[in-house]
Design an enzyme around this catalytic site. Structure first.
Site, short mmCIF file in Angstrom:
data_model
loop_
_atom_site.label_atom_id
_atom_site.label_comp_id
_atom_site.label_asym_id
_atom_site.label_seq_id
_atom_site.Cartn_x
_atom_site.Cartn_y
_atom_site.Cartn_z
N THR A 36 0.84 -1.20 0.00
CA THR A 36 0.00 0.00 0.00
C THR A 36 0.87 1.26 0.00
O THR A 36 1.96 1.28 0.57
CB THR A 36 -0.93 0.03 1.22
OG1 THR A 36 -0.16 0.17 2.42
CG2 THR A 36 -1.77 -1.24 1.30
N GLY A 62 -1.50 -3.36 10.86
CA GLY A 62 -2.12 -3.25 12.17
C GLY A 62 -3.63 -3.43 12.10
O GLY A 62 -4.19 -3.84 11.07
N ASP A 63 -4.30 -3.09 13.19
CA ASP A 63 -5.75 -3.25 13.26
C ASP A 63 -6.45 -2.42 12.18
O ASP A 63 -7.48 -2.83 11.64
CB ASP A 63 -6.26 -2.84 14.65
CG ASP A 63 -5.80 -3.81 15.73
OD1 ASP A 63 -6.03 -5.02 15.57
OD2 ASP A 63 -5.21 -3.37 16.73
N GLY A 64 -5.89 -1.25 11.85
CA GLY A 64 -6.49 -0.41 10.83
C GLY A 64 -6.43 -1.05 9.45
O GLY A 64 -7.36 -0.91 8.65
N GLU A 68 -9.65 -2.10 7.11
CA GLU A 68 -9.86 -1.73 5.72
C GLU A 68 -10.11 -2.96 4.85
O GLU A 68 -10.93 -2.95 3.93
CB GLU A 68 -8.65 -0.94 5.20
CG GLU A 68 -8.90 -0.26 3.87
CD GLU A 68 -7.77 0.67 3.45
OE1 GLU A 68 -7.86 1.23 2.34
OE2 GLU A 68 -6.81 0.84 4.24
N LYS A 210 -17.63 -13.87 21.44
CA LYS A 210 -17.28 -14.91 20.47
C LYS A 210 -17.53 -14.34 19.08
O LYS A 210 -18.51 -13.62 18.85
CB LYS A 210 -18.14 -16.17 20.67
CG LYS A 210 -17.98 -16.82 22.03
CD LYS A 210 -16.63 -17.48 22.19
CE LYS A 210 -16.54 -18.25 23.51
NZ LYS A 210 -15.21 -18.89 23.69
N ASP A 213 -20.94 -16.19 17.04
CA ASP A 213 -22.18 -16.52 17.76
C ASP A 213 -23.38 -15.69 17.31
O ASP A 213 -24.47 -15.81 17.84
CB ASP A 213 -21.99 -16.36 19.27
CG ASP A 213 -21.63 -14.94 19.69
OD1 ASP A 213 -21.45 -14.08 18.80
OD2 ASP A 213 -21.54 -14.68 20.91
N LEU A 215 -23.84 -12.56 17.77
CA LEU A 215 -24.16 -11.54 18.77
C LEU A 215 -23.00 -10.56 18.95
O LEU A 215 -21.84 -10.91 18.71
CB LEU A 215 -24.50 -12.18 20.12
CG LEU A 215 -25.71 -13.12 20.17
CD1 LEU A 215 -25.77 -13.83 21.52
CD2 LEU A 215 -27.00 -12.35 19.90
N GLU A 269 -9.59 3.05 14.02
CA GLU A 269 -9.91 4.21 13.19
C GLU A 269 -10.82 5.15 13.97
O GLU A 269 -11.79 4.71 14.59
CB GLU A 269 -10.59 3.77 11.89
CG GLU A 269 -9.75 2.80 11.05
CD GLU A 269 -8.45 3.41 10.58
OE1 GLU A 269 -8.51 4.50 9.97
OE2 GLU A 269 -7.38 2.82 10.83
#
Length: 297
Positions: A36, A62-64, A68, A210, A213, A215, A269
């Site tokens: 990227t 990372g989490d971001g 994406e 979880k 599940d 939820l 984000e």
């Protein structure tokens, strides 16, 4: 099987990552790599796989970056979405840590390529998908205001440090909370909606969540006085049902109408919303996870 590896440009040059790719290519794997350069590249690289025969996408970042990728996958027809694998290369890596995905790039890439795929849920906040966590209020402010260098140095401890600095200047967010058969006014310090379990560099906000599940786990912390800190901490330690200040729910959707813009951290984000609708989309994507995995029911 052709596999597309999408690497965050900030991590692509790291020696451990390059060595992991090199080792995999020495095996019998058709691995193509994309790196990227700017916002939107992850989604574009995923959209390019539509109709190409690519069955598995691996994202490194990372989490971001994972956030994406999930939004990119949901743009594709459900029956033609590739399976997703993850190489955690960020600072917090909250989802990967709670899922037990290896933090070593070589081990994570090997799992992403050869590991078992599971149908998992995705959360959706005002049309924006998230895999792990939507945290609003105090936690989102702390995450947004923590310098990235301090995050990398101290990990989860950085969030606690900045949190202590902000704690007694924080103003609660008043509004109206609605979950299935509950509708009530409240004054929020924290609103955490988890498909996964932890956010903010290791803070486990929805420990019973979880990812398959159907939820969402919702943790609500209402405003409390200095004299009530002990009670609030005890309720946070237990996270069982309905306390005086802390409440915990497992529901398919949740709404919150805030009297002022509520800061929301969505898989790392940053956003602000006054009107929030969050729902669970069951079995939305196929995700490679280790076995066993605590997030699977």
């Amino acid at each position: 099987m052709t596999i597309r590896l999408i690497l965050n440009g900030k991590s692509a040059g790291e020696p451990e990552v390059r060595e992991a790719v090199k080792c995999i290519r020495h095996g019998d794997v058709d691995l193509e790599v994309r790196v990227t350069w700017e916002d939107g590249d992850v989604i574009r690289f995923i959209e390019e796989t539509h109709g190409s025969g690519i069955e598995r996408i691996v994202v490194g970042g990372g989490d971001g970056t994972v956030h994406e990728a999930v939004n990119g996958l949901l743009k594709l027809d459900p029956e033609r979405r590739p399976t997703l694998g993850i190489i955690p290369l960020g600072t917090a890596n909250d989802f990967a840590r709670s899922a037990g995905i290896p933090l070593d790039p070589g081990e994570a890439l090997q799992l992403a390529i050869s590991g078992e795929a599971h149908c998992v849920d995705v959360g959706c906040l005002n049309g924006i998908a998230f895999l792990n966590m939507a945290s609003g209020g105090f936690g989102a402010k702390v995450t947004a205001s923590t310098p990235s260098g301090l995050k990398k140095l101290l990990g989860g401890g950085a969030y606690s440090l900045v949190g202590a600095m902000h704690a007694w200047r924080f103003q609660p967010f008043s509004g109206r909370l609605e979950l299935t058969d509950i509708k009530q006014s409240c004054s929020l310090i924290v609103l955490a909606i988890g498909n996964g379990r932890q956010a903010g560099g290791g803070q486990e906000l929805t420990p019973h969540a979880k990812i398959n599940d159907g939820l969402l786990d919702v943790m609500v912390v209402e405003a409390f006085s200095l004299a009530d800190i002990g009670q609030a901490v005890r309720e946070l330690d237990r996270l069982e049902g309905q306390g005086r200040f802390v409440r915990y729910f497992q529901v398919p959707w949740v709404n919150f109408e805030s009297d002022k813009p509520l800061p929301i951290n969505l898989d790392g984000e940053e956003h602000e919303f006054e009107h929030i609708h969050i729902e669970c989309i069951p079995g939305a994507i196929s995700l490679v996870l280790p076995s066993p995995c605590d997030l699977l029911s």
